[in-house]
Motif scaffolding. Sequence first.
Motif, PDB file in Angstrom:
ATOM      1  N   GLN A   1       0.809  -0.926  -0.042  1.00  0.00           N
ATOM      2  CA  GLN A   1       0.009   0.108  -0.002  1.00  0.00           C
ATOM      3  C   GLN A   1       0.846   1.255   0.078  1.00  0.00           C
ATOM      4  N   PHE A   2       0.315   2.301  -0.649  1.00  0.00           N
ATOM      5  CA  PHE A   2       1.027   3.709  -0.681  1.00  0.00           C
ATOM      6  C   PHE A   2       0.121   4.617  -0.130  1.00  0.00           C
ATOM      7  N   ILE A   3       0.395   5.483   0.543  1.00  0.00           N
ATOM      8  CA  ILE A   3      -0.359   6.666   1.101  1.00  0.00           C
ATOM      9  C   ILE A   3       0.331   7.931   0.521  1.00  0.00           C
ATOM     10  N   VAL A   4      -0.155   8.598  -0.229  1.00  0.00           N
ATOM     11  CA  VAL A   4       0.336   9.760  -0.558  1.00  0.00           C
ATOM     12  C   VAL A   4      -0.282  11.012   0.114  1.00  0.00           C
ATOM     13  N   VAL A   5       0.495  11.973   0.756  1.00  0.00           N
ATOM     14  CA  VAL A   5      -0.238  13.098   1.497  1.00  0.00           C
ATOM     15  C   VAL A   5      -0.101  14.294   0.567  1.00  0.00           C
ATOM     16  N   GLY A   6      -1.070  14.986   0.112  1.00  0.00           N
ATOM     17  CA  GLY A   6      -1.211  16.202  -0.683  1.00  0.00           C
ATOM     18  C   GLY A   6      -1.870  17.163   0.202  1.00  0.00           C
ATOM     19  N   ARG A   7      -1.168  17.661   1.123  1.00  0.00           N
ATOM     20  CA  ARG A   7      -1.883  18.770   2.052  1.00  0.00           C
ATOM     21  C   ARG A   7      -2.691  19.867   1.364  1.00  0.00           C
ATOM     22  N   ASN A   8      -1.962  20.281   0.304  1.00  0.00           N
ATOM     23  CA  ASN A   8      -2.893  21.859  -0.377  1.00  0.00           C
ATOM     24  C   ASN A   8      -3.345  21.233  -1.634  1.00  0.00           C
ATOM     25  N   ALA A   9      -3.717  19.910  -1.941  1.00  0.00           N
ATOM     26  CA  ALA A   9      -4.310  19.426  -3.012  1.00  0.00           C
ATOM     27  C   ALA A   9      -5.802  19.742  -2.842  1.00  0.00           C
ATOM     28  N   PRO A  10      -6.345  19.654  -4.051  1.00  0.00           N
ATOM     29  CA  PRO A  10      -7.984  20.102  -4.179  1.00  0.00           C
ATOM     30  C   PRO A  10      -8.705  18.904  -3.461  1.00  0.00           C
ATOM     31  N   THR A  11      -9.902  19.566  -2.904  1.00  0.00           N
ATOM     32  CA  THR A  11     -10.939  18.699  -2.304  1.00  0.00           C
ATOM     33  C   THR A  11     -12.109  18.884  -3.262  1.00  0.00           C
ATOM     34  N   THR A  12     -12.384  19.613  -3.992  1.00  0.00           N
ATOM     35  CA  THR A  12     -13.166  19.695  -5.136  1.00  0.00           C
ATOM     36  C   THR A  12     -13.117  19.296  -6.242  1.00  0.00           C
ATOM     37  N   ASP A  13     -13.781  19.313  -7.348  1.00  0.00           N
ATOM     38  CA  ASP A  13     -13.575  19.044  -8.604  1.00  0.00           C
ATOM     39  C   ASP A  13     -13.386  19.931  -9.441  1.00  0.00           C
ATOM     40  N   GLU A  14     -13.003  21.293  -8.658  1.00  0.00           N
ATOM     41  CA  GLU A  14     -13.011  22.634  -9.410  1.00  0.00           C
ATOM     42  C   GLU A  14     -11.589  22.737  -9.715  1.00  0.00           C
ATOM     43  N   PHE A  15     -10.984  22.173 -10.479  1.00  0.00           N
ATOM     44  CA  PHE A  15      -9.644  22.584 -10.998  1.00  0.00           C
ATOM     45  C   PHE A  15      -9.510  21.842 -12.482  1.00  0.00           C
ATOM     46  N   ALA A  16      -8.528  22.612 -13.094  1.00  0.00           N
ATOM     47  CA  ALA A  16      -8.375  22.725 -14.808  1.00  0.00           C
ATOM     48  C   ALA A  16      -7.593  21.474 -14.911  1.00  0.00           C
ATOM     49  N   LEU A  17      -7.737  20.827 -15.992  1.00  0.00           N
ATOM     50  CA  LEU A  17      -6.802  19.580 -16.447  1.00  0.00           C
ATOM     51  C   LEU A  17      -5.595  20.210 -17.141  1.00  0.00           C
ATOM     52  N   ASP A  18      -5.889  21.536 -17.692  1.00  0.00           N
ATOM     53  CA  ASP A  18      -4.711  22.058 -18.405  1.00  0.00           C
ATOM     54  C   ASP A  18      -3.735  22.511 -17.611  1.00  0.00           C
ATOM     55  N   ASP A  19      -3.789  22.718 -16.204  1.00  0.00           N
ATOM     56  CA  ASP A  19      -2.685  23.189 -15.427  1.00  0.00           C
ATOM     57  C   ASP A  19      -2.463  22.310 -13.963  1.00  0.00           C
ATOM     58  N   LEU A  20      -2.300  21.118 -14.204  1.00  0.00           N
ATOM     59  CA  LEU A  20      -2.297  20.280 -12.997  1.00  0.00           C
ATOM     60  C   LEU A  20      -1.499  20.786 -11.841  1.00  0.00           C
ATOM     61  N   PRO A  21      -0.079  21.272 -12.252  1.00  0.00           N
ATOM     62  CA  PRO A  21       0.893  21.786 -11.305  1.00  0.00           C
ATOM     63  C   PRO A  21       0.146  22.760 -10.318  1.00  0.00           C
ATOM     64  N   ALA A  22      -0.775  23.719 -11.028  1.00  0.00           N
ATOM     65  CA  ALA A  22      -1.459  24.807 -10.185  1.00  0.00           C
ATOM     66  C   ALA A  22      -2.343  24.069  -9.229  1.00  0.00           C
ATOM     67  N   ALA A  23      -2.948  23.074  -9.517  1.00  0.00           N
ATOM     68  CA  ALA A  23      -4.021  22.248  -8.755  1.00  0.00           C
ATOM     69  C   ALA A  23      -3.535  21.465  -7.602  1.00  0.00           C
ATOM     70  N   GLY A  24      -2.652  22.187  -6.770  1.00  0.00           N
ATOM     71  CA  GLY A  24      -1.979  21.433  -5.737  1.00  0.00           C
ATOM     72  C   GLY A  24      -0.929  20.452  -6.210  1.00  0.00           C
ATOM     73  N   ARG A  25      -0.365  20.525  -7.138  1.00  0.00           N
ATOM     74  CA  ARG A  25       0.470  19.638  -7.812  1.00  0.00           C
ATOM     75  C   ARG A  25      -0.175  18.122  -7.988  1.00  0.00           C
ATOM     76  N   MET A  26      -1.292  18.529  -8.716  1.00  0.00           N
ATOM     77  CA  MET A  26      -2.131  17.353  -9.102  1.00  0.00           C
ATOM     78  C   MET A  26      -1.647  16.411 -10.081  1.00  0.00           C
ATOM     79  N   ASP A  27      -0.641  16.915 -10.755  1.00  0.00           N
ATOM     80  CA  ASP A  27       0.251  16.265 -11.587  1.00  0.00           C
ATOM     81  C   ASP A  27       1.305  15.009 -10.986  1.00  0.00           C
ATOM     82  N   LEU A  28       1.779  15.499  -9.737  1.00  0.00           N
ATOM     83  CA  LEU A  28       2.572  14.626  -9.063  1.00  0.00           C
ATOM     84  C   LEU A  28       1.796  13.673  -8.487  1.00  0.00           C
TER      85      LEU A  28
END
Lengths: 193, 193
Positions: A3-30
Amino acid sequence: MRQFIVVGRNAPTTDEFALDDLPAAGRMDLLARCVTASLLLSHGLRESVQTHLVLGDEFTVRFEGENLRGLHPDERSTAALIRSALAEREEAIGQIPVEVSSGVSLVRMDLDATLATVSEQSEIYRLHPDGTPKSERSPPESPAFVLSNHQEFHDDDAETIAEYAAGEICLGPKAIHADHAIAVTHNWLDTDG
Amino acid sequence: MRQFIVVGRNAPTTDEFALDDLPAAGRMDLLARCVTASLLLSHGLRESVQTHLVLGDEFTVRFEGENLRGLHPDERSTAALIRSALAEREEAIGQIPVEVSSGVSLVRMDLDATLATVSEQSEIYRLHPDGTPKSERSPPESPAFVLSNHQEFHDDDAETIAEYAAGEICLGPKAIHADHAIAVTHNWLDTDG
């Protein structure tokens, strides 16, 4: 089971983020790359893996290799899968997971609750530069590894993890991205150290 | 110095591809991840790395860690960097590299020519499931590793590589994605085997 647990403290918690700029969405790319690094082989899935993304210490998106469908290797489609999970946030009541698609679920759980659940099945290890070098120990059986996405852990999170962790493991002398750490960890276990 | 040569047989050789669907662009998503896996640390660059993407056996985009600027960890911005390099294709005459941005250049070289150039500085190794397990040998000095993006090598390419390669190395029992193979290879070298 791994199992892997990845902690994204500043990651989005709603679906209001753009797929064209994932780094800006709390490092959704990572976060997306952590999902694919943990679950995909070159031509297939790692069936005995579960990956938990803890988003904003409020929601956890869980990927279960055994039942997973529709996961592709690229960031954008994986981020879209996470976004679809977050679109169900109002359905996630109490700690009952909402199955969003096959093998993907959303649950209203913070890091503490996720660690508590995972620790029922697996020994928890933190990946950390000050931990025991992996060359000095054998790979644990049925482990769960906790990683931060791109920042150091919050002090609160580090304390929470310390409560549950059986140890800290250091993968090597260089600080690498979380998705690469997952790839290295898999190889360590695949090759039995 | 470490070098990586990633062969994308069906990769684009012009800048006419969309950043919104990188998998459809000859698996540009994977090529982009190979660039970041080879060159990025958690908070910095691997300065003594060079990465060569051989696109459509016609052009090679070269990334030099020492001079590299503007590389970010996400697929989309990295693919945009590759696209900017391909936009200079008409400027790439003979085998003279065109510097596109700091540390990124485009050169009209097929796999054979790229291997010939790299082999002047580095011993070339193919990463292959039938190779010598990495646990049974020490990491080579100043190596260059050749990988295919997501398909098996073309027979022609395999023959070309065999002409230059000092050996074949197997990273582990599971077939993994090229970017993960790069992460594992780096860790193998970082930890000195």
